[in-house]
Design a protein around this motif. Sequence first.
Motif, PDB file in Angstrom:
ATOM      1  N   GLY A   1       5.065   5.098   6.609  1.00  0.00           N
ATOM      2  CA  GLY A   1       3.896   4.407   7.114  1.00  0.00           C
ATOM      3  C   GLY A   1       2.894   5.340   7.769  1.00  0.00           C
ATOM      4  O   GLY A   1       3.258   6.352   8.363  1.00  0.00           O
ATOM      5  N   ALA A   2       1.629   4.992   7.650  1.00  0.00           N
ATOM      6  CA  ALA A   2       0.548   5.777   8.227  1.00  0.00           C
ATOM      7  C   ALA A   2       0.020   5.086   9.480  1.00  0.00           C
ATOM      8  O   ALA A   2       0.205   3.892   9.673  1.00  0.00           O
ATOM      9  CB  ALA A   2      -0.581   5.932   7.207  1.00  0.00           C
ATOM     10  N   TYR A   3      -0.671   5.851  10.322  1.00  0.00           N
ATOM     11  CA  TYR A   3      -1.274   5.251  11.507  1.00  0.00           C
ATOM     12  C   TYR A   3      -2.279   4.169  11.125  1.00  0.00           C
ATOM     13  O   TYR A   3      -2.470   3.201  11.858  1.00  0.00           O
ATOM     14  CB  TYR A   3      -1.935   6.325  12.374  1.00  0.00           C
ATOM     15  CG  TYR A   3      -0.940   7.157  13.143  1.00  0.00           C
ATOM     16  CD1 TYR A   3      -0.322   6.660  14.289  1.00  0.00           C
ATOM     17  CD2 TYR A   3      -0.594   8.437  12.720  1.00  0.00           C
ATOM     18  CE1 TYR A   3       0.608   7.414  14.988  1.00  0.00           C
ATOM     19  CE2 TYR A   3       0.336   9.201  13.414  1.00  0.00           C
ATOM     20  CZ  TYR A   3       0.928   8.685  14.552  1.00  0.00           C
ATOM     21  OH  TYR A   3       1.857   9.427  15.247  1.00  0.00           O
ATOM     22  N   ALA A   4      -2.907   4.314   9.968  1.00  0.00           N
ATOM     23  CA  ALA A   4      -3.869   3.314   9.501  1.00  0.00           C
ATOM     24  C   ALA A   4      -3.211   1.971   9.206  1.00  0.00           C
ATOM     25  O   ALA A   4      -3.898   0.946   9.105  1.00  0.00           O
ATOM     26  CB  ALA A   4      -4.587   3.828   8.252  1.00  0.00           C
ATOM     27  N   ASP A   5      -1.890   1.948   9.084  1.00  0.00           N
ATOM     28  CA  ASP A   5      -1.199   0.681   8.845  1.00  0.00           C
ATOM     29  C   ASP A   5      -1.407  -0.301   9.996  1.00  0.00           C
ATOM     30  O   ASP A   5      -1.323  -1.513   9.798  1.00  0.00           O
ATOM     31  CB  ASP A   5       0.299   0.916   8.637  1.00  0.00           C
ATOM     32  CG  ASP A   5       0.605   1.536   7.287  1.00  0.00           C
ATOM     33  OD1 ASP A   5      -0.253   1.455   6.386  1.00  0.00           O
ATOM     34  OD2 ASP A   5       1.699   2.106   7.134  1.00  0.00           O
ATOM     35  N   PHE A   6      -1.667   0.206  11.194  1.00  0.00           N
ATOM     36  CA  PHE A   6      -1.942  -0.699  12.310  1.00  0.00           C
ATOM     37  C   PHE A   6      -3.136  -1.588  11.987  1.00  0.00           C
ATOM     38  O   PHE A   6      -3.091  -2.804  12.195  1.00  0.00           O
ATOM     39  CB  PHE A   6      -2.204   0.073  13.604  1.00  0.00           C
ATOM     40  CG  PHE A   6      -2.617  -0.828  14.742  1.00  0.00           C
ATOM     41  CD1 PHE A   6      -1.660  -1.406  15.556  1.00  0.00           C
ATOM     42  CD2 PHE A   6      -3.963  -1.118  14.969  1.00  0.00           C
ATOM     43  CE1 PHE A   6      -2.029  -2.257  16.590  1.00  0.00           C
ATOM     44  CE2 PHE A   6      -4.342  -1.973  15.999  1.00  0.00           C
ATOM     45  CZ  PHE A   6      -3.374  -2.542  16.815  1.00  0.00           C
ATOM     46  N   ASP A   7      -4.202  -0.994  11.484  1.00  0.00           N
ATOM     47  CA  ASP A   7      -5.404  -1.767  11.191  1.00  0.00           C
ATOM     48  C   ASP A   7      -5.164  -2.770  10.073  1.00  0.00           C
ATOM     49  O   ASP A   7      -5.655  -3.902  10.122  1.00  0.00           O
ATOM     50  CB  ASP A   7      -6.550  -0.824  10.824  1.00  0.00           C
ATOM     51  CG  ASP A   7      -6.931   0.090  11.969  1.00  0.00           C
ATOM     52  OD1 ASP A   7      -6.954  -0.364  13.126  1.00  0.00           O
ATOM     53  OD2 ASP A   7      -7.198   1.278  11.708  1.00  0.00           O
ATOM     54  N   ALA A   8      -4.401  -2.359   9.062  1.00  0.00           N
ATOM     55  CA  ALA A   8      -4.088  -3.265   7.963  1.00  0.00           C
ATOM     56  C   ALA A   8      -3.262  -4.453   8.449  1.00  0.00           C
ATOM     57  O   ALA A   8      -3.488  -5.599   8.028  1.00  0.00           O
ATOM     58  CB  ALA A   8      -3.341  -2.506   6.861  1.00  0.00           C
ATOM     59  N   PHE A   9      -2.323  -4.175   9.340  1.00  0.00           N
ATOM     60  CA  PHE A   9      -1.505  -5.238   9.926  1.00  0.00           C
ATOM     61  C   PHE A   9      -2.357  -6.170  10.776  1.00  0.00           C
ATOM     62  O   PHE A   9      -2.326  -7.397  10.619  1.00  0.00           O
ATOM     63  CB  PHE A   9      -0.395  -4.589  10.758  1.00  0.00           C
ATOM     64  CG  PHE A   9       0.371  -5.511  11.656  1.00  0.00           C
ATOM     65  CD1 PHE A   9       1.295  -6.416  11.135  1.00  0.00           C
ATOM     66  CD2 PHE A   9       0.196  -5.464  13.031  1.00  0.00           C
ATOM     67  CE1 PHE A   9       2.016  -7.259  11.972  1.00  0.00           C
ATOM     68  CE2 PHE A   9       0.915  -6.297  13.874  1.00  0.00           C
ATOM     69  CZ  PHE A   9       1.818  -7.201  13.345  1.00  0.00           C
ATOM     70  N   ALA A  10      -3.134  -5.604  11.679  1.00  0.00           N
ATOM     71  CA  ALA A  10      -3.936  -6.412  12.602  1.00  0.00           C
ATOM     72  C   ALA A  10      -4.907  -7.324  11.856  1.00  0.00           C
ATOM     73  O   ALA A  10      -5.170  -8.454  12.283  1.00  0.00           O
ATOM     74  CB  ALA A  10      -4.684  -5.500  13.566  1.00  0.00           C
ATOM     75  N   ALA A  11      -5.447  -6.839  10.746  1.00  0.00           N
ATOM     76  CA  ALA A  11      -6.417  -7.623   9.989  1.00  0.00           C
ATOM     77  C   ALA A  11      -5.806  -8.877   9.375  1.00  0.00           C
ATOM     78  O   ALA A  11      -6.520  -9.859   9.110  1.00  0.00           O
ATOM     79  CB  ALA A  11      -7.039  -6.758   8.889  1.00  0.00           C
ATOM     80  N   GLU A  12      -4.468  -8.863   9.156  1.00  0.00           N
ATOM     81  CA  GLU A  12      -3.806  -9.991   8.505  1.00  0.00           C
ATOM     82  C   GLU A  12      -3.162 -10.957   9.497  1.00  0.00           C
ATOM     83  O   GLU A  12      -2.739 -12.048   9.108  1.00  0.00           O
ATOM     84  CB  GLU A  12      -2.735  -9.472   7.542  1.00  0.00           C
ATOM     85  CG  GLU A  12      -3.265  -8.653   6.383  1.00  0.00           C
ATOM     86  CD  GLU A  12      -3.932  -9.508   5.317  1.00  0.00           C
ATOM     87  OE1 GLU A  12      -3.624 -10.703   5.244  1.00  0.00           O
ATOM     88  OE2 GLU A  12      -4.779  -8.979   4.573  1.00  0.00           O
ATOM     89  N   VAL A  13      -3.069 -10.563  10.751  1.00  0.00           N
ATOM     90  CA  VAL A  13      -2.438 -11.423  11.753  1.00  0.00           C
ATOM     91  C   VAL A  13      -3.424 -12.508  12.185  1.00  0.00           C
ATOM     92  O   VAL A  13      -4.620 -12.247  12.368  1.00  0.00           O
ATOM     93  CB  VAL A  13      -1.964 -10.599  12.962  1.00  0.00           C
ATOM     94  CG1 VAL A  13      -1.471 -11.503  14.086  1.00  0.00           C
ATOM     95  CG2 VAL A  13      -0.866  -9.638  12.543  1.00  0.00           C
TER      96      VAL A  13
END
Length: 221
Positions: free
Chosen positions: A197-209
């Motif tokens: 996983g990349a640090y950018a995964d945080f943004d991808a996760f947050a966008a879907e919550v």
Amino acid sequence: MSDSLKNVRVFTQSAIRLEGARGTVVYFDPFALTEEEAVHDADYVLITHAHYDHFSPEDYARVAGEKTVVVAPASIAGEIAGLDAAETHLMVAGEKLELPGLCVEAVPAYNVEPERLGMHPQENGWLGYVVTLDGEPTRYYISGDTDQNPDNEAVRCDVALVPIGGTYTCDPRQAAAFVNALRPAAAVPTHYGSIVGAYADFDAFAAEVDPAIEVVKKLER
């Protein structure tokens, strides 16, 4: 809710530290801690499973003291025996444990996605935990390495700490769907930015919550 998360730290992978209102300190899966983080302040160390990035005897030694108590899946009793803890409690899914300053509920942690069924098989008996500290009502769910599955998607929690790095666990989209099913007040992603996983995964996760759920970034490195 974010003010109440000042007591939550996430280190590398799924290494987590919680501190209760009266000072009870609980670590989950300590791993790759720095010398500055090796403060030997753990009242409790909870291990979710036997993979090296979750069960690290070297990192256990960095947080443990003479009175540290270990909680772990019964299925890894042999590995845990080598930690020389002051006290050890072995759990299976569905059990509840009351300890001074800590209440623990054991939740199954396993994969259901076809491409990773062999990584965290249900039959291994590995665990996530729902905990409360120092008599406070906040329920923290530390899911361990898992997918959303029939045994964990109905967990009751106020704060959900879930993996988002993919490959071995939920990816960001799957983790967001998992959190949306749980409906906590806040979600903290783990298990990204290092091995997978990349640090950018945080943004991808947050966008879907769901926007009604607060997403809090706690990964420190």
